[in-house]
Motif scaffolding. Sequence first.
Motif, mmCIF file in Angstrom:
data_model
loop_
_atom_site.group_PDB
_atom_site.id
_atom_site.type_symbol
_atom_site.label_atom_id
_atom_site.label_comp_id
_atom_site.label_asym_id
_atom_site.label_seq_id
_atom_site.Cartn_x
_atom_site.Cartn_y
_atom_site.Cartn_z
ATOM 1 N N GLU A 105 -19.590 25.449 -2.160
ATOM 2 C CA GLU A 105 -19.650 23.354 -2.001
ATOM 3 C C GLU A 105 -18.411 23.300 -1.830
ATOM 4 O O GLU A 105 -18.516 22.676 -0.531
ATOM 5 C CB GLU A 105 -21.217 23.834 -3.224
ATOM 6 C CG GLU A 105 -21.301 21.252 -2.426
ATOM 7 C CD GLU A 105 -22.016 20.616 -2.587
ATOM 8 O OE1 GLU A 105 -21.861 19.723 -3.771
ATOM 9 O OE2 GLU A 105 -23.080 21.721 -2.707
ATOM 10 N N THR A 136 -16.271 13.305 1.358
ATOM 11 C CA THR A 136 -17.919 13.823 0.295
ATOM 12 C C THR A 136 -18.389 12.996 0.706
ATOM 13 O O THR A 136 -20.190 13.430 1.040
ATOM 14 C CB THR A 136 -17.087 14.765 -0.563
ATOM 15 O OG1 THR A 136 -16.060 15.829 -0.444
ATOM 16 C CG2 THR A 136 -18.475 15.778 -1.266
ATOM 17 N N GLU A 137 -18.366 11.488 -0.179
ATOM 18 C CA GLU A 137 -19.503 11.582 -0.505
ATOM 19 C C GLU A 137 -19.587 10.452 -0.059
ATOM 20 O O GLU A 137 -21.129 10.207 0.812
ATOM 21 C CB GLU A 137 -18.927 9.967 -1.781
ATOM 22 C CG GLU A 137 -19.817 9.226 -2.425
ATOM 23 C CD GLU A 137 -20.319 8.515 -3.705
ATOM 24 O OE1 GLU A 137 -21.218 7.604 -4.008
ATOM 25 O OE2 GLU A 137 -18.669 8.447 -3.801
ATOM 26 N N PHE A 168 -16.381 21.784 1.371
ATOM 27 C CA PHE A 168 -15.610 20.650 1.675
ATOM 28 C C PHE A 168 -14.292 20.326 0.982
ATOM 29 O O PHE A 168 -13.462 19.395 0.714
ATOM 30 C CB PHE A 168 -16.446 19.491 0.521
ATOM 31 C CG PHE A 168 -17.816 19.074 0.828
ATOM 32 C CD1 PHE A 168 -18.227 18.119 2.516
ATOM 33 C CD2 PHE A 168 -19.261 19.253 0.218
ATOM 34 C CE1 PHE A 168 -19.262 17.853 2.298
ATOM 35 C CE2 PHE A 168 -20.262 19.032 0.993
ATOM 36 C CZ PHE A 168 -20.416 18.464 1.292
ATOM 37 N N GLU A 204 -22.223 12.720 2.428
ATOM 38 C CA GLU A 204 -23.524 13.650 1.542
ATOM 39 C C GLU A 204 -24.806 11.893 2.118
ATOM 40 O O GLU A 204 -25.655 12.583 2.182
ATOM 41 C CB GLU A 204 -23.044 13.563 -0.283
ATOM 42 C CG GLU A 204 -22.711 14.841 0.234
ATOM 43 C CD GLU A 204 -21.847 15.345 -1.290
ATOM 44 O OE1 GLU A 204 -22.229 14.180 -2.220
ATOM 45 O OE2 GLU A 204 -21.584 16.825 -1.404
ATOM 46 N N ASN A 205 -23.607 10.894 2.497
ATOM 47 C CA ASN A 205 -24.645 9.552 1.933
ATOM 48 C C ASN A 205 -24.570 9.751 3.609
ATOM 49 O O ASN A 205 -26.523 9.264 3.410
ATOM 50 C CB ASN A 205 -23.867 8.472 1.755
ATOM 51 C CG ASN A 205 -23.543 8.346 -0.103
ATOM 52 O OD1 ASN A 205 -24.610 8.541 -0.446
ATOM 53 N ND2 ASN A 205 -22.787 7.674 -0.348
ATOM 54 N N LEU A 262 -25.061 11.929 5.988
ATOM 55 C CA LEU A 262 -26.184 13.422 5.790
ATOM 56 C C LEU A 262 -27.887 13.159 5.732
ATOM 57 O O LEU A 262 -28.627 13.132 5.797
ATOM 58 C CB LEU A 262 -25.557 14.954 5.546
ATOM 59 C CG LEU A 262 -26.205 15.860 5.730
ATOM 60 C CD1 LEU A 262 -26.335 16.102 7.389
ATOM 61 C CD2 LEU A 262 -25.495 17.098 5.166
ATOM 62 N N GLY A 263 -27.613 12.331 4.492
ATOM 63 C CA GLY A 263 -29.208 11.771 3.514
ATOM 64 C C GLY A 263 -29.702 10.890 4.794
ATOM 65 O O GLY A 263 -31.319 10.650 5.327
#
Length: 145
Positions: free
Chosen positions: A110, A122-123, A114, A126-127, A129-130
């Motif tokens: 991981e 990165t955050e 990144f 991820e948000n 993509l969620g």
Amino acid sequence: MKRPLPVYFSIIYRHGRVMHDKAMKQFGITGQQMGYIRWIGENPGISQEDLARRMQIDKGAVAKAVGNLVEKGFVERRKNPDDRRAYCLFPTEKARNIRSRIEQCARRIEGDLFDGLTPEETELFENLLGRVTENMMRMLEGGKL
């Protein structure tokens, strides 16, 4: 060259599987099996049905994968005392012994994935993509596809 979004997901998925498979070969498991060991290790006693739902994987595929992990000695399957038709899954000592090394491999991959992104990027990724994943699940549940 800009590619259609599903192509990016496909590339990430396929290359990720190859990387995880290589990392897990030393333990005699696949990258996919690594995911099951991680989930079961984090949720001892989880039912196969709940595992399938959380991982968004077909129940039959989960049963087959778990059966393979049982044969290899990484997972123990016990009858659910509340529902005798269902099974609860527990990591064995063998799984617990490799869990920290599995986590290290996953974090390393991981981290490499990144590389070059800031923590904020990165955050954000991820948000986003969620959220996209949640939209896809809603579309499937609502019969939009």
